[in-house]
Design an enzyme around this catalytic site. Structure first.
Site, PDB file in Angstrom:
ATOM      1  N   ASP A  29       0.855  -1.188   0.000  1.00  0.00           N
ATOM      2  CA  ASP A  29       0.000   0.000   0.000  1.00  0.00           C
ATOM      3  C   ASP A  29       0.897   1.246   0.000  1.00  0.00           C
ATOM      4  OD1 ASP A  29      -3.207   0.548   1.019  1.00  0.00           O
ATOM      5  OD2 ASP A  29      -1.777   2.213   1.124  1.00  0.00           O
ATOM      6  N   ASN A  84     -12.809  -2.969   2.787  1.00  0.00           N
ATOM      7  CA  ASN A  84     -13.688  -1.824   3.024  1.00  0.00           C
ATOM      8  C   ASN A  84     -14.703  -1.790   1.882  1.00  0.00           C
ATOM      9  OD1 ASN A  84     -12.220  -0.927   5.299  1.00  0.00           O
ATOM     10  ND2 ASN A  84     -10.735   0.102   3.982  1.00  0.00           N
ATOM     11  N   GLY A  90     -14.779   3.622   4.418  1.00  0.00           N
ATOM     12  CA  GLY A  90     -13.399   3.994   4.103  1.00  0.00           C
ATOM     13  C   GLY A  90     -12.915   3.524   2.752  1.00  0.00           C
ATOM     14  N   GLN A  91     -13.795   2.957   1.920  1.00  0.00           N
ATOM     15  CA  GLN A  91     -13.339   2.547   0.586  1.00  0.00           C
ATOM     16  C   GLN A  91     -13.071   3.777  -0.268  1.00  0.00           C
ATOM     17  OE1 GLN A  91     -15.956  -0.141  -1.589  1.00  0.00           O
ATOM     18  NE2 GLN A  91     -14.357  -0.628  -3.085  1.00  0.00           N
ATOM     19  N   SER A  92     -11.884   3.824  -0.861  1.00  0.00           N
ATOM     20  CA  SER A  92     -11.526   4.965  -1.709  1.00  0.00           C
ATOM     21  C   SER A  92     -11.171   4.531  -3.124  1.00  0.00           C
ATOM     22  CB  SER A  92     -10.356   5.736  -1.094  1.00  0.00           C
ATOM     23  OG  SER A  92      -9.232   4.899  -0.951  1.00  0.00           O
ATOM     24  N   HIS A  97     -10.287  -5.013  -3.310  1.00  0.00           N
ATOM     25  CA  HIS A  97      -8.931  -5.323  -2.830  1.00  0.00           C
ATOM     26  C   HIS A  97      -8.995  -5.721  -1.368  1.00  0.00           C
ATOM     27  CE1 HIS A  97      -9.789  -1.041  -2.351  1.00  0.00           C
ATOM     28  NE2 HIS A  97      -9.075  -1.072  -1.242  1.00  0.00           N
ATOM     29  N   LEU A  98      -8.174  -6.707  -1.039  1.00  0.00           N
ATOM     30  CA  LEU A  98      -8.060  -7.187   0.332  1.00  0.00           C
ATOM     31  C   LEU A  98      -6.822  -6.549   0.951  1.00  0.00           C
ATOM     32  CD1 LEU A  98      -9.139  -9.218   2.477  1.00  0.00           C
ATOM     33  CD2 LEU A  98      -7.577 -10.905   1.469  1.00  0.00           C
ATOM     34  N   HIS A  99      -7.010  -5.831   2.070  1.00  0.00           N
ATOM     35  CA  HIS A  99      -5.862  -5.296   2.805  1.00  0.00           C
ATOM     36  C   HIS A  99      -5.284  -6.414   3.674  1.00  0.00           C
ATOM     37  CE1 HIS A  99      -6.740  -0.853   2.310  1.00  0.00           C
ATOM     38  NE2 HIS A  99      -7.949  -1.319   2.092  1.00  0.00           N
TER      39      HIS A  99
HETATM   40  P1  5GP Z   1      -9.513   1.576   0.388  1.00  0.00           P
HETATM   41  O1  5GP Z   1      -9.474   2.906   1.083  1.00  0.00           O
HETATM   42  O2  5GP Z   1     -10.285   1.676  -0.915  1.00  0.00           O
HETATM   43  O3  5GP Z   1      -9.961   0.417   1.239  1.00  0.00           O
HETATM   44  O4  5GP Z   1      -8.016   1.233   0.027  1.00  0.00           O
HETATM   45  C1  5GP Z   1      -7.344   1.829  -1.036  1.00  0.00           C
HETATM   46  C2  5GP Z   1      -5.885   1.789  -0.696  1.00  0.00           C
HETATM   47  O5  5GP Z   1      -5.152   1.993  -1.885  1.00  0.00           O
HETATM   48  C3  5GP Z   1      -5.449   2.887   0.282  1.00  0.00           C
HETATM   49  O6  5GP Z   1      -4.936   2.274   1.460  1.00  0.00           O
HETATM   50  C4  5GP Z   1      -4.391   3.673  -0.487  1.00  0.00           C
HETATM   51  O7  5GP Z   1      -3.302   4.031   0.322  1.00  0.00           O
HETATM   52  C5  5GP Z   1      -3.989   2.703  -1.594  1.00  0.00           C
HETATM   53  N1  5GP Z   1      -3.576   3.316  -2.850  1.00  0.00           N
HETATM   54  C6  5GP Z   1      -4.222   4.294  -3.524  1.00  0.00           C
HETATM   55  N2  5GP Z   1      -3.576   4.579  -4.669  1.00  0.00           N
HETATM   56  C7  5GP Z   1      -2.499   3.750  -4.716  1.00  0.00           C
HETATM   57  C8  5GP Z   1      -1.447   3.575  -5.665  1.00  0.00           C
HETATM   58  O8  5GP Z   1      -1.355   4.225  -6.715  1.00  0.00           O
HETATM   59  N3  5GP Z   1      -0.494   2.640  -5.378  1.00  0.00           N
HETATM   60  C9  5GP Z   1      -0.554   1.882  -4.225  1.00  0.00           C
HETATM   61  N4  5GP Z   1       0.420   0.989  -4.036  1.00  0.00           N
HETATM   62  N5  5GP Z   1      -1.541   2.019  -3.319  1.00  0.00           N
HETATM   63  C10 5GP Z   1      -2.507   2.937  -3.562  1.00  0.00           C
END
Ligand code: 5GP
Ligand code: ZN
Length: 111
Positions: A29, A84, A90-92, A97-99
């Site tokens: 991440d 998320n 908190g999904q962005s 995707h699985l953290h």
């Molecule tokens: P979400 O918030 O949707 O659950 O997780 C998205 C994740 O993607 C965030 O933790 C953010 O830091 C990560 N992320 C966003 N853009 C990029 C990118 O261009 N490269 C990488 N490696 N991670 C990214």
């Protein structure tokens, strides 16, 4: 389609691929929330985990198998896996995707 994870999968945006199988990629991440914070991502573009379960259930299983493999490789004594779903949670990035989080004590309940 303007999807950042599709661009990483296509090699258009660089990422350090820790895993690259037929169905799944994994990379660190960009904004880590723990010493180990890896995103495990299906190659198919679906919005969230539930949609992945409908569209390609085997890939959902592959994400968790990848998490286990990486956790063993990294000697994590325990780890957390998180999806998320929805902005309110908190999904962005709206490509499932699985953290995979580990490398420090993880509190419960999560924030
Ligand atoms: P979400 O918030 O949707 O659950 O997780 C998205 C994740 O993607 C965030 O933790 C953010 O830091 C990560 N992320 C966003 N853009 C990029 C990118 O261009 N490269 C990488 N490696 N991670 C990214
Ligand atoms: Zn995508």
């Amino acid at each position: 389609m303007n999807c950042i994870f599709c661009k990483i999968i296509a090699g258009e945006i660089p990422a350090n691929l820790l895993l690259n199988t037929e169905d799944v990629v994994a990379f660190p991440d960009l904004n880590p929330q723990a010493p180990t914070h890896i995103l495990i991502v299906p190659k198919i573009h679906v919005e969230n985990a539930a949609e992945l379960a409908e569209m390609q259930p085997n890939a959902l299983a592959e994400l968790f198998k990848a998490a286990k493999k990486l956790a063993i490789e990294l000697n994590l004594p325990g780890y957390r896996t998180v999806f998320n779903t929805g902005e309110a949670a908190g999904q962005s990035v709206f490509h499932a995707h699985l953290h995979l989080l580990g490398g420090r004590a993880l509190g419960w309940p999560p924030g």
